[in-house]
Design an enzyme around this catalytic site. Structure first.
Site, PDB file in Angstrom:
ATOM      1  N   CYS A   1      47.417  49.936  41.561  1.00  0.00           N
ATOM      2  CA  CYS A   1      46.461  48.857  41.842  1.00  0.00           C
ATOM      3  C   CYS A   1      45.059  49.337  41.457  1.00  0.00           C
ATOM      4  O   CYS A   1      44.883  50.470  41.028  1.00  0.00           O
ATOM      5  CB  CYS A   1      46.542  48.429  43.311  1.00  0.00           C
ATOM      6  SG  CYS A   1      45.662  49.503  44.471  1.00  0.00           S
TER       7      CYS A   1
ATOM      8  N   GLU B   1      32.748  45.158  43.581  1.00  0.00           N
ATOM      9  CA  GLU B   1      32.905  44.709  44.962  1.00  0.00           C
ATOM     10  C   GLU B   1      33.867  43.521  45.020  1.00  0.00           C
ATOM     11  O   GLU B   1      34.796  43.489  45.839  1.00  0.00           O
ATOM     12  CB  GLU B   1      31.536  44.321  45.491  1.00  0.00           C
ATOM     13  CG  GLU B   1      31.498  44.092  46.966  1.00  0.00           C
ATOM     14  CD  GLU B   1      30.208  43.375  47.341  1.00  0.00           C
ATOM     15  OE1 GLU B   1      29.167  43.656  46.716  1.00  0.00           O
ATOM     16  OE2 GLU B   1      30.278  42.525  48.216  1.00  0.00           O
TER      17      GLU B   1
ATOM     18  N   CYS C   1      43.938  52.476  43.255  1.00  0.00           N
ATOM     19  CA  CYS C   1      44.557  53.690  42.689  1.00  0.00           C
ATOM     20  C   CYS C   1      43.739  54.169  41.498  1.00  0.00           C
ATOM     21  O   CYS C   1      43.430  55.348  41.362  1.00  0.00           O
ATOM     22  CB  CYS C   1      45.964  53.413  42.152  1.00  0.00           C
ATOM     23  SG  CYS C   1      47.236  52.953  43.316  1.00  0.00           S
TER      24      CYS C   1
ATOM     25  N   CYS D   1      27.024  44.280  31.800  1.00  0.00           N
ATOM     26  CA  CYS D   1      26.454  43.612  30.625  1.00  0.00           C
ATOM     27  C   CYS D   1      24.984  43.290  30.850  1.00  0.00           C
ATOM     28  O   CYS D   1      24.265  42.969  29.921  1.00  0.00           O
ATOM     29  CB  CYS D   1      27.262  42.380  30.255  1.00  0.00           C
ATOM     30  SG  CYS D   1      27.337  41.151  31.540  1.00  0.00           S
TER      31      CYS D   1
HETATM   32 ZN   LIG Z   1      46.796  51.397  44.968  1.00  0.00          ZN
END
Ligand SMILES: [Zn+2]
Length: 337
Positions: A177, A139, A180, A195
């Site tokens: 990015c 997020e 993507c 973790c």
């Molecule tokens: Zn992108």
């Protein structure tokens, strides 16, 4: 007494001499590093190790953002912190600022205790040449990605769980990015592991942090020495929400819930756009809760099976439950609704 200017410059040359000798940086690259700025989002294992390396390398202005405080379970891998930080429940950003200033007093270092959100992203992330990922959740990473693509700033995605890690340097408009990458992943396998669920090894986080800083130094000093570790090839997605359609849903806050998971068996209640008087709260709670402790940044106490930590911006982290309803009711009962 201040040393004469020439002496100060000489000691600066001495400090960075081994890095300047490396042909990929040189004097010109070192000047660029000293004139550059970076913000590290999240100061857990990767963020703390990356911060240490950037500070030593002489990046001129560094901001470290973190919402959490130091706990004993951090010490296995979070290389900036020690037992006294955990004992005092110091916020990681404050502890990091203290340690990093002792490592390099000639650059500007600022620790900011805050939870990055769509509301404060502009204020906290603007004005830096580069953003580095030290977070533990997608997020926040997607929020950083939205900001970086929107503002055309390079940023580096870095993550480690168990014995493996991922690293991707993102140059908006030129490379893929994070949106993507996440859209093109055929399934989300591995992304939901953290973790806090499957553990992580100290050497792996430090390795990933080292690679992240190597990428950062490359981006800042404009050099192109070979990254032989790179094996991930991600194509830009022509219909990517962020870098093609420019729909910044994380930056605009459309994607942010008010309560989020925050590590194993704990939840965070986001700030309610108000500040709390921690001293008044301490006086009010002192008869009803146990283990009440306070420092300049937060107030922490135990109640029933839970540990509640409240920050001055109204945010709270509740350990001992995963249930948002429990968190909401305890917040209302002890802090106010
Ligand atoms: Zn992108």
């Amino acid at each position: 007494m201040q040393p004469p200017v020439s002496e100060a410059r000489d000691s600066l040359e001495e400090r960075y001499s081994r890095q300047v000798l490396f042909a990929g940086i040189g004097e010109e690259g070192q000047r660029r590093l000293l004139a550059s700025s970076a913000v590290i989002v999240g100061c857990g294992a990767i963020g703390a190790a990356a911060a240490g390396l950037l500070v030593r390398a002489g990046v001129g202005r560094i901001r470290i953002l973190d919402r959490d405080f130091v706990e004993p379970s951090n010490l296995q891998r979070q290389s900036l912190f020690d037992e006294s930080d955990a004992r005092d429940s110091l916020p990681k950003a404050a502890a990091a600022q203290h340690k990093l200033r002792a490592i390099n007093s000639s650059i500007h270092i600022e620790g900011v205790v805050a939870d990055l959100s769509p509301r404060n992203a502009e204020e906290l992330l603007s004005g830096f040449d580069l953003l580095l990922d030290g977070t533990d959740n997608f997020e926040t990473r997607l929020l950083v990605n939205d900001f970086a693509v929107h503002a055309a700033r390079p940023w580096i995605y870095a993550a480690a769980v168990a014995s493996y890690g991922v690293l991707l340097a993102i140059r908006p408009g030129q490379t893929a990015c994070l949106a993507c990458l996440l859209d093109s992943a055929s399934n989300g396998h591995g992304l939901e592991e953290t973790c806090d669920t499957v553990g992580v090894l100290g050497p792996v986080v430090n390795l990933i942090a080292s690679l992240e800083v190597a990428e950062a130094l490359k981006l800042i000093s404009c050099d192109v020495w070979t990254g032989r570790f790179q094996s991930l090839r991600v194509g830009r997605n022509p219909t990517c929400r962020a870098c093609a359609r420019r729909e910044f849903t994380y930056l605009s806050g459309e994607s942010q819930p008010h309560i989020t998971m925050c590590g194993r068996d704990s939840v965070q209640i986001h700030e309610r756009s108000r500040s709390l008087d921690l001293e008044a709260l301490r006086q009010r709670l002192t008869a009803t809760v146990s283990d009440l402790r306070q420092n300049d940044f937060l107030l922490t106490f135990r109640v029933e099976l839970y540990q509640m930590t409240v920050f001055a911006d109204g945010r709270a982290i509740l350990k001992g439950t995963k249930d948002p309803a429990v968190a909401r009711s305890l917040y209302a009962r002890y802090i106010g609704s």
